[in-house]
Design a protein around this motif. Structure first.
Motif, PDB file in Angstrom:
ATOM      1  N   THR C  64       0.847  -1.189   0.000  1.00  0.00           N
ATOM      2  CA  THR C  64       0.000   0.000   0.000  1.00  0.00           C
ATOM      3  C   THR C  64       0.877   1.231   0.000  1.00  0.00           C
ATOM      4  O   THR C  64       1.824   1.312   0.775  1.00  0.00           O
ATOM      5  CB  THR C  64      -0.863   0.033   1.286  1.00  0.00           C
ATOM      6  OG1 THR C  64      -1.469  -1.227   1.455  1.00  0.00           O
ATOM      7  CG2 THR C  64      -1.913   1.111   1.207  1.00  0.00           C
ATOM      8  N   GLY C  65       0.563   2.174  -0.838  1.00  0.00           N
ATOM      9  CA  GLY C  65       1.220   3.469  -0.755  1.00  0.00           C
ATOM     10  C   GLY C  65       0.303   4.418  -0.004  1.00  0.00           C
ATOM     11  O   GLY C  65      -0.903   4.359  -0.155  1.00  0.00           O
ATOM     12  N   VAL C  66       0.877   5.247   0.850  1.00  0.00           N
ATOM     13  CA  VAL C  66       0.074   6.248   1.548  1.00  0.00           C
ATOM     14  C   VAL C  66       0.806   7.576   1.453  1.00  0.00           C
ATOM     15  O   VAL C  66       2.007   7.654   1.665  1.00  0.00           O
ATOM     16  CB  VAL C  66      -0.143   5.892   3.042  1.00  0.00           C
ATOM     17  CG1 VAL C  66      -1.143   6.848   3.665  1.00  0.00           C
ATOM     18  CG2 VAL C  66      -0.616   4.466   3.205  1.00  0.00           C
ATOM     19  N   ASP C  67       0.052   8.611   1.109  1.00  0.00           N
ATOM     20  CA  ASP C  67       0.632   9.947   1.045  1.00  0.00           C
ATOM     21  C   ASP C  67       0.214  10.698   2.310  1.00  0.00           C
ATOM     22  O   ASP C  67      -0.961  11.022   2.494  1.00  0.00           O
ATOM     23  CB  ASP C  67       0.110  10.667  -0.201  1.00  0.00           C
ATOM     24  CG  ASP C  67       0.665  12.073  -0.300  1.00  0.00           C
ATOM     25  OD1 ASP C  67       1.473  12.442   0.570  1.00  0.00           O
ATOM     26  OD2 ASP C  67       0.296  12.777  -1.251  1.00  0.00           O
ATOM     27  N   TYR C  68       1.201  10.965   3.212  1.00  0.00           N
ATOM     28  CA  TYR C  68       0.874  11.635   4.477  1.00  0.00           C
ATOM     29  C   TYR C  68       1.100  13.137   4.420  1.00  0.00           C
ATOM     30  O   TYR C  68       1.238  13.778   5.448  1.00  0.00           O
ATOM     31  CB  TYR C  68       1.692  11.030   5.624  1.00  0.00           C
ATOM     32  CG  TYR C  68       1.090   9.747   6.145  1.00  0.00           C
ATOM     33  CD1 TYR C  68      -0.040   9.760   6.947  1.00  0.00           C
ATOM     34  CD2 TYR C  68       1.652   8.521   5.813  1.00  0.00           C
ATOM     35  CE1 TYR C  68      -0.588   8.585   7.415  1.00  0.00           C
ATOM     36  CE2 TYR C  68       1.112   7.341   6.281  1.00  0.00           C
ATOM     37  CZ  TYR C  68      -0.016   7.384   7.088  1.00  0.00           C
ATOM     38  OH  TYR C  68      -0.561   6.237   7.545  1.00  0.00           O
ATOM     39  N   GLU C  69       1.222  13.666   3.234  1.00  0.00           N
ATOM     40  CA  GLU C  69       1.422  15.094   2.989  1.00  0.00           C
ATOM     41  C   GLU C  69       2.786  15.611   3.413  1.00  0.00           C
ATOM     42  O   GLU C  69       3.402  16.352   2.646  1.00  0.00           O
ATOM     43  CB  GLU C  69       0.276  15.933   3.568  1.00  0.00           C
ATOM     44  CG  GLU C  69      -0.965  15.710   2.724  1.00  0.00           C
ATOM     45  CD  GLU C  69      -2.201  16.421   3.187  1.00  0.00           C
ATOM     46  OE1 GLU C  69      -2.377  17.592   2.815  1.00  0.00           O
ATOM     47  OE2 GLU C  69      -3.007  15.789   3.895  1.00  0.00           O
ATOM     48  N   GLU C 116       1.584  -0.832  -9.523  1.00  0.00           N
ATOM     49  CA  GLU C 116       0.369  -0.072  -9.217  1.00  0.00           C
ATOM     50  C   GLU C 116       0.692   1.122  -8.321  1.00  0.00           C
ATOM     51  O   GLU C 116       0.201   2.230  -8.544  1.00  0.00           O
ATOM     52  CB  GLU C 116      -0.629  -1.002  -8.530  1.00  0.00           C
ATOM     53  CG  GLU C 116      -2.011  -0.414  -8.412  1.00  0.00           C
ATOM     54  CD  GLU C 116      -2.893  -1.209  -7.467  1.00  0.00           C
ATOM     55  OE1 GLU C 116      -2.379  -2.131  -6.799  1.00  0.00           O
ATOM     56  OE2 GLU C 116      -4.090  -0.903  -7.405  1.00  0.00           O
ATOM     57  N   LEU C 120       0.081   5.063  -9.266  1.00  0.00           N
ATOM     58  CA  LEU C 120      -0.861   5.944  -8.585  1.00  0.00           C
ATOM     59  C   LEU C 120      -0.184   6.941  -7.646  1.00  0.00           C
ATOM     60  O   LEU C 120      -0.782   7.931  -7.262  1.00  0.00           O
ATOM     61  CB  LEU C 120      -1.894   5.114  -7.815  1.00  0.00           C
ATOM     62  CG  LEU C 120      -2.691   4.131  -8.693  1.00  0.00           C
ATOM     63  CD1 LEU C 120      -3.603   3.287  -7.850  1.00  0.00           C
ATOM     64  CD2 LEU C 120      -3.506   4.865  -9.739  1.00  0.00           C
ATOM     65  N   PHE C 121       1.073   6.662  -7.235  1.00  0.00           N
ATOM     66  CA  PHE C 121       1.748   7.571  -6.306  1.00  0.00           C
ATOM     67  C   PHE C 121       3.035   8.175  -6.854  1.00  0.00           C
ATOM     68  O   PHE C 121       3.557   9.114  -6.289  1.00  0.00           O
ATOM     69  CB  PHE C 121       2.097   6.834  -4.997  1.00  0.00           C
ATOM     70  CG  PHE C 121       0.929   6.609  -4.108  1.00  0.00           C
ATOM     71  CD1 PHE C 121       0.556   7.576  -3.197  1.00  0.00           C
ATOM     72  CD2 PHE C 121       0.193   5.462  -4.197  1.00  0.00           C
ATOM     73  CE1 PHE C 121      -0.534   7.376  -2.371  1.00  0.00           C
ATOM     74  CE2 PHE C 121      -0.895   5.262  -3.384  1.00  0.00           C
ATOM     75  CZ  PHE C 121      -1.267   6.227  -2.474  1.00  0.00           C
ATOM     76  N   PRO C 144      -2.559  10.074  -9.480  1.00  0.00           N
ATOM     77  CA  PRO C 144      -3.833  10.525  -8.909  1.00  0.00           C
ATOM     78  C   PRO C 144      -3.989  10.359  -7.406  1.00  0.00           C
ATOM     79  O   PRO C 144      -4.733  11.128  -6.805  1.00  0.00           O
ATOM     80  CB  PRO C 144      -4.866   9.662  -9.620  1.00  0.00           C
ATOM     81  CG  PRO C 144      -4.179   9.063 -10.778  1.00  0.00           C
ATOM     82  CD  PRO C 144      -2.729   9.081 -10.518  1.00  0.00           C
ATOM     83  N   LEU C 145      -3.331   9.411  -6.782  1.00  0.00           N
ATOM     84  CA  LEU C 145      -3.598   9.212  -5.363  1.00  0.00           C
ATOM     85  C   LEU C 145      -2.754  10.111  -4.461  1.00  0.00           C
ATOM     86  O   LEU C 145      -2.892  10.085  -3.252  1.00  0.00           O
ATOM     87  CB  LEU C 145      -3.426   7.746  -4.973  1.00  0.00           C
ATOM     88  CG  LEU C 145      -4.623   6.857  -5.339  1.00  0.00           C
ATOM     89  CD1 LEU C 145      -4.390   5.445  -4.883  1.00  0.00           C
ATOM     90  CD2 LEU C 145      -5.911   7.375  -4.750  1.00  0.00           C
ATOM     91  N   ARG C 146      -1.877  10.917  -5.048  1.00  0.00           N
ATOM     92  CA  ARG C 146      -1.185  11.921  -4.243  1.00  0.00           C
ATOM     93  C   ARG C 146      -2.189  12.962  -3.800  1.00  0.00           C
ATOM     94  O   ARG C 146      -3.118  13.308  -4.534  1.00  0.00           O
ATOM     95  CB  ARG C 146      -0.108  12.611  -5.080  1.00  0.00           C
ATOM     96  CG  ARG C 146       1.144  11.803  -5.256  1.00  0.00           C
ATOM     97  CD  ARG C 146       2.055  12.565  -6.185  1.00  0.00           C
ATOM     98  NE  ARG C 146       3.329  11.880  -6.314  1.00  0.00           N
ATOM     99  CZ  ARG C 146       4.486  12.481  -6.020  1.00  0.00           C
ATOM    100  NH1 ARG C 146       4.519  13.718  -5.605  1.00  0.00           N
ATOM    101  NH2 ARG C 146       5.604  11.816  -6.173  1.00  0.00           N
ATOM    102  N   LYS C 147      -1.967  13.484  -2.602  1.00  0.00           N
ATOM    103  CA  LYS C 147      -2.966  14.403  -2.060  1.00  0.00           C
ATOM    104  C   LYS C 147      -2.995  15.727  -2.812  1.00  0.00           C
ATOM    105  O   LYS C 147      -3.984  16.449  -2.763  1.00  0.00           O
ATOM    106  CB  LYS C 147      -2.697  14.639  -0.569  1.00  0.00           C
ATOM    107  CG  LYS C 147      -2.978  13.414   0.283  1.00  0.00           C
ATOM    108  CD  LYS C 147      -4.454  13.148   0.453  1.00  0.00           C
ATOM    109  CE  LYS C 147      -4.683  11.852   1.221  1.00  0.00           C
ATOM    110  NZ  LYS C 147      -6.076  11.441   1.249  1.00  0.00           N
ATOM    111  N   TYR C 149      -2.794  16.042  -6.025  1.00  0.00           N
ATOM    112  CA  TYR C 149      -3.203  15.840  -7.410  1.00  0.00           C
ATOM    113  C   TYR C 149      -4.484  16.616  -7.675  1.00  0.00           C
ATOM    114  O   TYR C 149      -5.440  16.560  -6.900  1.00  0.00           O
ATOM    115  CB  TYR C 149      -3.432  14.355  -7.666  1.00  0.00           C
ATOM    116  CG  TYR C 149      -3.869  14.025  -9.073  1.00  0.00           C
ATOM    117  CD1 TYR C 149      -2.933  13.947 -10.101  1.00  0.00           C
ATOM    118  CD2 TYR C 149      -5.203  13.781  -9.373  1.00  0.00           C
ATOM    119  CE1 TYR C 149      -3.326  13.644 -11.387  1.00  0.00           C
ATOM    120  CE2 TYR C 149      -5.606  13.481 -10.655  1.00  0.00           C
ATOM    121  CZ  TYR C 149      -4.657  13.409 -11.660  1.00  0.00           C
ATOM    122  OH  TYR C 149      -5.051  13.103 -12.934  1.00  0.00           O
TER     123      TYR C 149
END
Lengths: 320, 369, 159
Positions: C64-69, C116, C120-121, C144-147, C149
């Protein structure tokens, strides 16, 4: 006068065939429908009787599409070449004691020779479409038809040996004389004929050339409208021809109790023969190409040869 | 003297009858042998994970229906379970039973679709219609309880949306008997068929090591002797209360996958029967579950997994304490399972391509998310 | 049980990488979770998790990728088919030039999941054999899944 008679007869047979094909398709769809717990066509006319007519009309009204990259001349010629031979073979078939076109003394040879030309149509159609799926389909089709032509011919030979004639009417008369249909002394031959005929006609479970789950629709992928209808027509005409041939050779042709006319018996037997195909189609999955070839060359041909040997022995020793 | 040969590139799809959706497979063939296979996907990508970030927690549930639309109940479940894990809610017992019944019914429906379409792929027409008749039995039952035939949106955070209508549980019990008889009939129709066996035995073999390394799960893995089923590994919901087996086979070929799926349907029937016996009256949703604006899991993150009909479905949920998810990651089994094609098809004969591809049982809605 | 697994993981990794390697180790919903910086996450550490007989995390469930800003994270969920335990590995990376060593060579299941995540990240996975877009079309701009975007509604025909 003769010529006029010939043309007239041909036209009558053609019309009869068109009707026959129409209802053979309906018959198939109904039978398969019932086997699959559904009704089959039932919208056009009572009992779906006009369904195929509606289908044909739709096909005839469609735009005639020829792909830009196709080999135009061959593309146009292929459906005609597929249909012509399967129609021509009807010349030697004898529908009843009195109803026949040509009383050819090499009828069996003529039938086998001419009918094998249909594969040209398949090859040309697949090749000229300029499509990989079509090409694969036609390569498979030709390989399969050439391979199964051999056991088909060999299985017929047993009948020819027993009756001592290649005249189709002569064969039926011989069965009348000995009071037995050839399906009994030639049962092995009949089974081999039945199986090779399925392969020869590209019907399930040997419908590899048009396996829709693999090759989209095989050699006629690029065809539409009336050209496609022509391919379908050729396929069913040939199916009717093959079952008529089987009726003549193995099931005693028009012979049968006198309360029905000969032609009715003939058609009834044909229907039973075709029903077996539909039944198989509703039941079996599709064989694989290499299994199909192995089965043809390693099982059917040796069996057919064995059948010839046995038949010859019976013929000579028992003096049938 | 050497003969000059060329490989041929065959483009299967995106529009092809056997890809069961929009999926493209670029295959390079040397004669009849496949030398390279490259799956191309994304034609159905809808950005579900991006959408999730703009919805309330409950509003995203219908979107999970559209991942694996043949097995939507488990998708609903795993998403809700992930949020419940963050919320640390206790689920009413009756809701758990209803969840198990609908999930298992849905699993049978999904396997039946596979059974029918797979046989259609290898050229048998009738099984498809038989399978869909029985799938309809399942769907009718699910329709009655949830109001939809495929996109249920039934399992909610904290429980389920509707209680079973009157007499529904008894009806399920009855239908289970009918299904069991029908599935046995299919077994006799197809499993022993010579042509079918010739096309499936020894085809598309997957080894145990391959399965684990490529992350394959579900019936595919169990057909290769990898005995993992999350219902047994880490029993979620109330699966530890039922007596059922995990069918496994060692061969790893297409036929083994077929047998595993058939056996799994019987096991699901067993679970449904037991659940129908044990179910009691009671609440069907957590008391806070109905107030969707108020669902605000505390900040944190968790990975939750469940056994879908295709394999391990998982949700990685990240919450920042607001009423919308910060990040929802969906681990879709079909997406991971389909990657094996790159490896599995090499060296296979092109005639086996459809037989192998079909045996993976992928759903494109799930591959592309 | 999970605490013991966590202790073993921490011990093995500190033996290999030193005391500073693990930023945080805790139990997350009763499953071991370790947080590392991307410079401490390499194929050698991953191999340790997979091949050590006491750990044996042979099954990679999910990436999982997570963008925490303020930073980005890649979360690996491992499972052991022999030991029947699971764990989280969180790898932190910068937002400006996100990069996490690929584990595709150890777990083939990472092949598509890393692609993936990249798609997306925009997180780079050095060591991946074929890091290209997978779900979006090849000429898509942005991740697209970057905050940060911005959805171009006009281009999508939504406005």
């Amino acid at each position: 006068m003769d010529l006029l008679y010939m043309v007239l007869f041909a036209v009558v047979v053609l019309l009869g065939l068109l009707g026959g094909v129409t209802y053979a398709i309906l018959f198939e769809r109904k039978v398969i429908g019932w086997m699959q717990i559904r009704n089959g066509p039932n919208r056009h006319g009572p009992w779906g009787l006009f369904q195929t007519i509606a289908d044909v009309l739709k096909l005839l009204m469609k735009e005639d599409i020829i792909p830009a990259a196709a080999d135009r001349k061959i593309f146009v010629l292929a459906p005609i070449l597929a249909f012509a031979p399967s129609f021509t073979v009807f010349a030697v078939l004898s529908w009843s004691d009195t109803l026949y076109a040509a009383d050819l003394n090499i009828g069996v040879l003529y039938f086998l020779g001419v009918s094998s030309m249909t594969m040209l149509g398949v090859l040309m159609g697949g090749w000229s479409s300029n499509n990989k799926y079509s090409l694969l389909g036609s390569i498979r089709g030709v390989a399969q038809m050439v391979s199964y032509e051999i056991p088909l011919v060999l299985s017929v030979l047993g009948v020819v040996i027993l009756s001592g004639t290649m005249n189709l009417r002569g064969i039926v008369q011989y069965q009348d004389d000995i009071g037995m249909w050839f399906i009994i002394p030639q049962f092995l031959g009949f089974v081999i004929y039945l199986i090779s005929a399925i392969a020869e006609l590209n019907r399930s479970p040997f419908d590899l050339p048009e396996a829709e789950s693999e090759l989209v629709s095989g050699y006629h992928t690029e065809y539409s409208g009336f050209r496609y209808a022509f391919f379908m027509l050729a396929e069913y005409t040939y199916a009717i021809a093959i079952s008529a041939f089987a009726t003549t050779l193995f099931l005693g042709g028009w012979l049968g109790p006198a309360f029905l006319p000969g032609i009715v018996w003939f058609i009834l037997k044909m229907c039973i023969f075709m029903f077996i195909w539909f039944w198989l189609r509703a039941t079996l999955p599709r064989a694989r190409v290499d299994h199909l070839m192995q089965f043809g060359w390693k099982v059917l041909i040796p069996l057919a040869l064995l059948n010839i040997v046995i038949t010859a022995v019976i013929k000579v020793w028992m003096g049938w | 003297m050497s003969i000059k040969t060329e490989t041929m590139t065959l483009n299967m799809g995106p529009q092809h009858p056997s890809t069961h959706g929009v999926f493209r497979l670029l295959v390079e063939v040397d004669g009849e042998t496949i030398t390279k296979a490259e799956p191309v996907m994304g034609y159905l990508h809808r950005g579900s994970e991006k959408l999730a970030e703009n919805f309330l927690y409950t509003q995203f549930i219908p979107y999970t229906d559209r991942l694996d639309y043949l097995n939507a109940m488990t998708n609903n479940y795993v998403y809700c379970a992930a949020i419940e894990k963050l919320l640390e809610w206790e689920i009413p017992e009756r809701a758990d039973y209803l969840r198990v019944i609908v999930m298992e019914l849905n699993r049978i429906a999904s396997h039946l679709v596979w059974w029918g379409t797979y046989l259609l792929d290898i050229g048998a027409l009738s099984p498809f219609l038989y399978a869909f008749r029985d799938r309809d039995i399942c769907l009718d039952l699910l329709n009655e309880i949830s109001g939809a035939r495929m996109t249920f949106n039934y399992i909610r955070i904290g429980g389920v949306k509707w209680d079973a209508p009157e007499g529904w549980v008894d009806k399920v019990k009855e239908k289970v008997k009918e299904l069991r008889e029908n599935i046995a009939e299919y077994d006799t129709l197809v499993t022993g068929n010579e042509i079918f066996q010739a096309r499936t035995i020894g085809v598309g073999k997957l080894t145990k090591e391959q399965v684990i390394n490529w992350g394959i799960s579900g019936p595919l893995a169990r057909a290769s002797g990898v005995n993992i089923d999350i219902r047994k590994e880490e029993p979620y919901s109330i699966y530890d209360r039922f007596d059922f087996n995990i069918p496994t086979r060692e061969e790893g070929d297409v036929f083994a996958r077929y047998k595993v799926r058939i056996a799994e349907m019987y096991e699901s029937l067993k679970i449904i029967e037991q659940a129908c016996e044990q179910i009691d009256e009671g609440e069907i949703i957590h008391k806070k579950g109905a107030r969707i604006m108020m669902i605000k899991p505390p900040a944190g993150e968790a990975y939750t997994r469940a056994e879908a009909s295709k394999g391990e479905i998982g949700v990685y949920a990240v919450s920042n304490g607001k009423n919308k998810p910060y990040r929802i990651k969906l681990r879709r089994p079909s997406f991971v399972n389909v990657s094996i094609l790159q490896d599995l098809l090499i060296g296979e004969n092109i005639q086996n391509l459809v037989a192998i591809f079909g045996s993976l049982d992928i759903v494109l809605g799930e591959v592309d998310a | 049980m999970s605490q013991e697994v966590l202790d073993i993981i921490v011990k093995k990794i500190t033996e290999q990488k030193g005391d500073e390697a693990i930023e945080e180790a805790k139990l997350n919903f009763d499953e071991p979770m370790i947080i590392l910086d991307t410079k401490n996450w390499d194929v050698k550490t991953a191999k340790l998790l997979r091949d050590d007989p006491a750990l044996a995390f042979d099954f990679l469930s999910c990436i999982t990728g997570v963008d925490y800003e303020e930073h980005m994270e890649v979360v690996y969920n491992f499972f052991s088919t022999t030991k029947k335990h699971s764990m989280y590995v969180k790898v932190k990376t910068t937002r400006e030039k996100p990069s996490v060593t690929s584990v595709e060579s150890l777990w083939k299941s990472a092949d598509y999941m890393e692609r993936e995540t990249y798609d997306l990240f925009g997180i780079d996975f050095p060591g991946h054999w074929n890091l290209r877009r997978i779900l979006l079309q090849d000429d898509w701009e942005g991740h697209p899944l970057r905050k940060d975007y911005v959805t171009d509604k006009k281009a999508l025909g939504l406005d």
